[in-house]
Design a protein around this motif. Structure first.
Motif, PDB file in Angstrom:
ATOM      1  N   LEU A  52       0.912  -1.075  -0.006  1.00 22.77           N
ATOM      2  CA  LEU A  52       0.025  -0.054  -0.009  1.00 22.77           C
ATOM      3  C   LEU A  52       0.822   1.267   0.070  1.00 22.77           C
ATOM      4  O   LEU A  52       0.461   2.358  -0.182  1.00 22.77           O
ATOM      5  CB  LEU A  52      -1.002   0.023   1.294  1.00 22.77           C
ATOM      6  CG  LEU A  52      -2.197  -1.146   1.225  1.00 22.77           C
ATOM      7  CD1 LEU A  52      -2.677  -1.207   2.345  1.00 22.77           C
ATOM      8  CD2 LEU A  52      -3.103  -0.967   0.127  1.00 22.77           C
ATOM      9  N   HIS A  53       2.045   1.065   0.275  1.00 20.93           N
ATOM     10  CA  HIS A  53       3.169   2.380   0.443  1.00 20.93           C
ATOM     11  C   HIS A  53       3.335   2.361  -1.310  1.00 20.93           C
ATOM     12  O   HIS A  53       3.952   3.650  -1.470  1.00 20.93           O
ATOM     13  CB  HIS A  53       4.415   2.052   1.002  1.00 20.93           C
ATOM     14  CG  HIS A  53       4.106   1.837   2.461  1.00 20.93           C
ATOM     15  ND1 HIS A  53       4.198   3.097   3.293  1.00 20.93           N
ATOM     16  CD2 HIS A  53       3.806   0.784   3.238  1.00 20.93           C
ATOM     17  CE1 HIS A  53       3.942   2.649   4.521  1.00 20.93           C
ATOM     18  NE2 HIS A  53       3.984   1.261   4.456  1.00 20.93           N
ATOM     19  N   LYS A  54       3.088   1.746  -2.276  1.00 19.59           N
ATOM     20  CA  LYS A  54       3.236   1.958  -3.541  1.00 19.59           C
ATOM     21  C   LYS A  54       1.931   2.325  -4.065  1.00 19.59           C
ATOM     22  O   LYS A  54       1.047   1.617  -4.161  1.00 19.59           O
ATOM     23  CB  LYS A  54       3.854   0.683  -4.207  1.00 19.59           C
ATOM     24  CG  LYS A  54       4.459   0.737  -5.749  1.00 19.59           C
ATOM     25  CD  LYS A  54       5.787   1.559  -5.498  1.00 19.59           C
ATOM     26  CE  LYS A  54       6.386   1.563  -6.966  1.00 19.59           C
ATOM     27  NZ  LYS A  54       7.784   2.115  -7.051  1.00 19.59           N
ATOM     28  N   ARG A  55       1.978   3.557  -4.953  1.00 22.83           N
ATOM     29  CA  ARG A  55       0.859   3.998  -5.612  1.00 22.83           C
ATOM     30  C   ARG A  55       0.317   3.188  -6.528  1.00 22.83           C
ATOM     31  O   ARG A  55      -0.993   2.964  -6.468  1.00 22.83           O
ATOM     32  CB  ARG A  55       0.920   5.374  -6.003  1.00 22.83           C
ATOM     33  CG  ARG A  55      -0.207   6.304  -6.607  1.00 22.83           C
ATOM     34  CD  ARG A  55       0.079   7.296  -7.145  1.00 22.83           C
ATOM     35  NE  ARG A  55       0.988   7.525  -8.326  1.00 22.83           N
ATOM     36  CZ  ARG A  55       1.317   8.716  -8.947  1.00 22.83           C
ATOM     37  NH1 ARG A  55       1.172   9.948  -8.425  1.00 22.83           N
ATOM     38  NH2 ARG A  55       2.058   8.439 -10.037  1.00 22.83           N
ATOM     39  N   ILE A  56       1.248   2.589  -7.397  1.00 22.76           N
ATOM     40  CA  ILE A  56       0.542   1.778  -8.484  1.00 22.76           C
ATOM     41  C   ILE A  56      -0.305   0.520  -7.618  1.00 22.76           C
ATOM     42  O   ILE A  56      -1.111   0.069  -8.270  1.00 22.76           O
ATOM     43  CB  ILE A  56       1.584   1.057  -9.254  1.00 22.76           C
ATOM     44  CG1 ILE A  56       1.245   0.370 -10.537  1.00 22.76           C
ATOM     45  CG2 ILE A  56       2.711   0.345  -8.621  1.00 22.76           C
ATOM     46  CD1 ILE A  56       2.208   0.145 -11.483  1.00 22.76           C
ATOM     47  N   ILE A  57       0.183  -0.063  -6.580  1.00 20.89           N
ATOM     48  CA  ILE A  57      -0.528  -1.000  -6.035  1.00 20.89           C
ATOM     49  C   ILE A  57      -1.932  -0.785  -5.723  1.00 20.89           C
ATOM     50  O   ILE A  57      -2.777  -1.289  -5.834  1.00 20.89           O
ATOM     51  CB  ILE A  57       0.345  -1.670  -4.922  1.00 20.89           C
ATOM     52  CG1 ILE A  57       1.665  -2.463  -5.592  1.00 20.89           C
ATOM     53  CG2 ILE A  57      -0.551  -2.912  -4.141  1.00 20.89           C
ATOM     54  CD1 ILE A  57       2.593  -3.187  -4.421  1.00 20.89           C
ATOM     55  N   ARG A  58      -1.916   0.310  -4.921  1.00 16.70           N
ATOM     56  CA  ARG A  58      -2.963   0.965  -4.256  1.00 16.70           C
ATOM     57  C   ARG A  58      -4.242   1.308  -5.262  1.00 16.70           C
ATOM     58  O   ARG A  58      -5.225   0.890  -5.174  1.00 16.70           O
ATOM     59  CB  ARG A  58      -2.671   2.177  -3.496  1.00 16.70           C
ATOM     60  CG  ARG A  58      -4.037   2.945  -3.080  1.00 16.70           C
ATOM     61  CD  ARG A  58      -3.513   4.360  -2.790  1.00 16.70           C
ATOM     62  NE  ARG A  58      -3.417   5.331  -4.170  1.00 16.70           N
ATOM     63  CZ  ARG A  58      -2.854   6.505  -4.003  1.00 16.70           C
ATOM     64  NH1 ARG A  58      -2.611   7.282  -3.030  1.00 16.70           N
ATOM     65  NH2 ARG A  58      -2.691   6.958  -5.170  1.00 16.70           N
ATOM     66  N   GLU A  76       2.933  -4.691 -14.661  1.00 19.21           N
ATOM     67  CA  GLU A  76       4.449  -4.862 -15.314  1.00 19.21           C
ATOM     68  C   GLU A  76       4.714  -3.851 -16.392  1.00 19.21           C
ATOM     69  O   GLU A  76       5.557  -3.090 -16.127  1.00 19.21           O
ATOM     70  CB  GLU A  76       4.560  -5.979 -15.975  1.00 19.21           C
ATOM     71  CG  GLU A  76       4.526  -7.305 -14.797  1.00 19.21           C
ATOM     72  CD  GLU A  76       4.441  -8.496 -15.528  1.00 19.21           C
ATOM     73  OE1 GLU A  76       4.060  -8.494 -16.626  1.00 19.21           O
ATOM     74  OE2 GLU A  76       5.206  -9.788 -14.926  1.00 19.21           O
ATOM     75  N   GLN A  77       3.492  -3.529 -17.287  1.00 23.22           N
ATOM     76  CA  GLN A  77       3.831  -2.421 -18.127  1.00 23.22           C
ATOM     77  C   GLN A  77       3.947  -0.966 -17.405  1.00 23.22           C
ATOM     78  O   GLN A  77       4.847  -0.276 -18.004  1.00 23.22           O
ATOM     79  CB  GLN A  77       2.390  -2.471 -19.044  1.00 23.22           C
ATOM     80  CG  GLN A  77       2.682  -3.691 -20.100  1.00 23.22           C
ATOM     81  CD  GLN A  77       1.356  -3.738 -20.937  1.00 23.22           C
ATOM     82  OE1 GLN A  77       0.070  -3.259 -20.420  1.00 23.22           O
ATOM     83  NE2 GLN A  77       1.033  -4.535 -21.817  1.00 23.22           N
ATOM     84  N   LEU A  78       3.044  -0.753 -16.814  1.00 27.82           N
ATOM     85  CA  LEU A  78       3.218   0.479 -16.117  1.00 27.82           C
ATOM     86  C   LEU A  78       4.559   0.664 -15.164  1.00 27.82           C
ATOM     87  O   LEU A  78       5.044   1.868 -14.959  1.00 27.82           O
ATOM     88  CB  LEU A  78       1.983   0.700 -15.007  1.00 27.82           C
ATOM     89  CG  LEU A  78       0.718   0.777 -15.589  1.00 27.82           C
ATOM     90  CD1 LEU A  78      -0.474   0.769 -14.562  1.00 27.82           C
ATOM     91  CD2 LEU A  78       0.533   2.049 -16.327  1.00 27.82           C
ATOM     92  N   CYS A  79       5.073  -0.325 -14.527  1.00 20.06           N
ATOM     93  CA  CYS A  79       6.138  -0.265 -13.852  1.00 20.06           C
ATOM     94  C   CYS A  79       7.402   0.080 -14.694  1.00 20.06           C
ATOM     95  O   CYS A  79       8.432   0.623 -14.545  1.00 20.06           O
ATOM     96  CB  CYS A  79       6.674  -1.667 -13.329  1.00 20.06           C
ATOM     97  SG  CYS A  79       5.522  -1.729 -11.673  1.00 20.06           S
ATOM     98  N   LEU A  80       7.320  -0.532 -15.979  1.00 18.67           N
ATOM     99  CA  LEU A  80       8.193  -0.150 -17.099  1.00 18.67           C
ATOM    100  C   LEU A  80       8.311   1.004 -17.808  1.00 18.67           C
ATOM    101  O   LEU A  80       8.943   1.527 -18.802  1.00 18.67           O
ATOM    102  CB  LEU A  80       8.290  -1.315 -18.143  1.00 18.67           C
ATOM    103  CG  LEU A  80       8.593  -2.805 -17.672  1.00 18.67           C
ATOM    104  CD1 LEU A  80       8.226  -3.845 -18.771  1.00 18.67           C
ATOM    105  CD2 LEU A  80      10.187  -2.885 -17.254  1.00 18.67           C
TER     106      LEU A  80
END
Length: 367
Positions: free
Chosen positions: A227-233, A252-256
């Motif tokens: 939850l500290h990572k915006r993408i996961i939230r 995965e695509q957003l992280c890249l």
């Protein structure tokens, strides 16, 4: 707006029936509110609640009326409605009918639409006014609906309205909460690992998920640290509503950082747009898990969970419940950006497209 739960037929001309039904439809007992029961054909389709405007300021009433009409405009299939004003006790005056001018202006505005105001009542204290009565100044005692058939049938089906919308407080802390928080601090943040843990728990039924969370300190810690990572939230509603395979590929695509096109399905889903509707059973499981985790979450983790819970309420069509949760976040951390954005969405009266689609709208499952 709340989509109508499956239930026995409701008499929309019977004050006792309507007053018994509204708290169950909203999930809480409204105060200082206008509640509209929206009707398509002869079927009660949804229940809409808005705050009452100030009675004495025409500009407030005009802005409020515009808000109500804008919300109704989003539901073009609605052809009639029933209105109930829940007026504050202080508005009661034996010489005046509370909010009579407001309802009159609403009725007049509806004449320029295809919507008919079938019936309108006002509650203030222990009295009820019937706006449609020729002698509207005559009141009758507020009915005791607790023992009526409508209320009893809904209670027996598992509905239990709150006194007021829940604001995210009052969750008991877990006995091992401090151990889980310490473990979460020691974990390296791995986006895919955290998402896979959330996905595994969302695949469990509610009782099994709850048992896992409270028995697996490492599992709960991996979910919290994510939850500290915006993408996961931000992708958790998509994970619950659409499924793990699409979500993990998107993450995965957003992280890249491979382009905005990959984020469009996520943005459309979070804004309630497009053809795709949520898997409501998994969304409800996300609600249960997120609420439970409030017993161990703190600060940023807690605010992320409250925003997820608020989004779910909005997705269900329960904007009043969503606003209470967002306001709690903003009371605790006024600059929490996601809460600000979601609150702005609520202020505009935005609704997910699926809320007006009979096949995709959330239906409360009682019992």
């Amino acid at each position: 707006m709340t989509t109508t739960p499956e239930r026995q037929p409701l008499s929309l001309s019977d004050c006792d029936d309507v007053l018994a039904y509204i708290p169950h439809a909203l999930g809480f007992h409204p105060q200082n509110s206008l509640v509209l029961l929206l009707i398509v054909g002869q079927r009660l389709e949804a229940t809409l609640r808005v705050d009452l405007p100030g009675e004495s300021h025409p500009e407030d009433r005009e802005a409020w009326l515009g808000q109500v009409l804008n919300l109704l405009h989003r539901l073009p299939q609605v052809r009639s409605l029933v209105a109930v004003v829940y007026a504050p006790d202080s508005s009661r005056n034996p010489r005046n009918v509370p909010y009579r001018q407001v309802i009159g202006e609403l009725d007049e505005a509806l004449e320029y639409t295809d919507i008919d105001l079938r019936q309108a009542w006002c509650l203030s204290g222990d009295q009820v006014w019937d706006y449609a009565d020729d002698d509207v100044k005559i009141t009758f005692p507020r009915p005791n609906v607790a023992l009526g058939n409508t209320n009893l049938s809904l209670v027996l089906a598992g509905s239990a309205p709150l006194d007021r919308p829940w604001d995210g407080t009052g969750i008991e802390e877990w006995g091992n909460a401090e151990e889980i928080r310490l473990l979460a601090k020691s974990l390296a943040l791995d986006v895919l690992e955290s998402l896979e843990q959330w996905a595994d728990v969302l695949d469990m039924d509610e009782m099994r998920a709850r048992a896992f969370l409270h028995s697996s300190k490492s599992g709960a810690a991996r979910m919290l640290v994510g939850l500290h990572k915006r993408i996961i939230r931000d992708v958790l509603p998509y994970l619950a509503g659409v499924g793990a395979e699409q979500t993990i590929i998107m993450a995965e695509q957003l992280c890249l950082n491979s382009g905005k096109d990959q984020a469009k399905p996520l943005a459309d889903f979070l804004l309630g747009r497009g053809w795709q509707g949520p898997d409501w059973r998994r969304i409800e499981r996300l609600w249960s898990i997120s609420r439970d985790l409030l017993g161990v979450a703190r600060a940023e983790e807690r605010h992320a969970l409250l925003c997820i819970l608020a989004w779910i309420e909005w997705a269900r069509g329960r904007g009043s419940m969503a606003i209470m949760l967002l306001d709690r976040v903003l009371d605790e951390q006024g600059d929490y950006r996601l809460a600000q954005l979601l609150r702005e969405l609520m202020n505009r009266g935005a609704m997910p497209e699926w809320a007006t689609d009979e096949l995709r709208a959330w239906r409360a499952r009682m019992g």
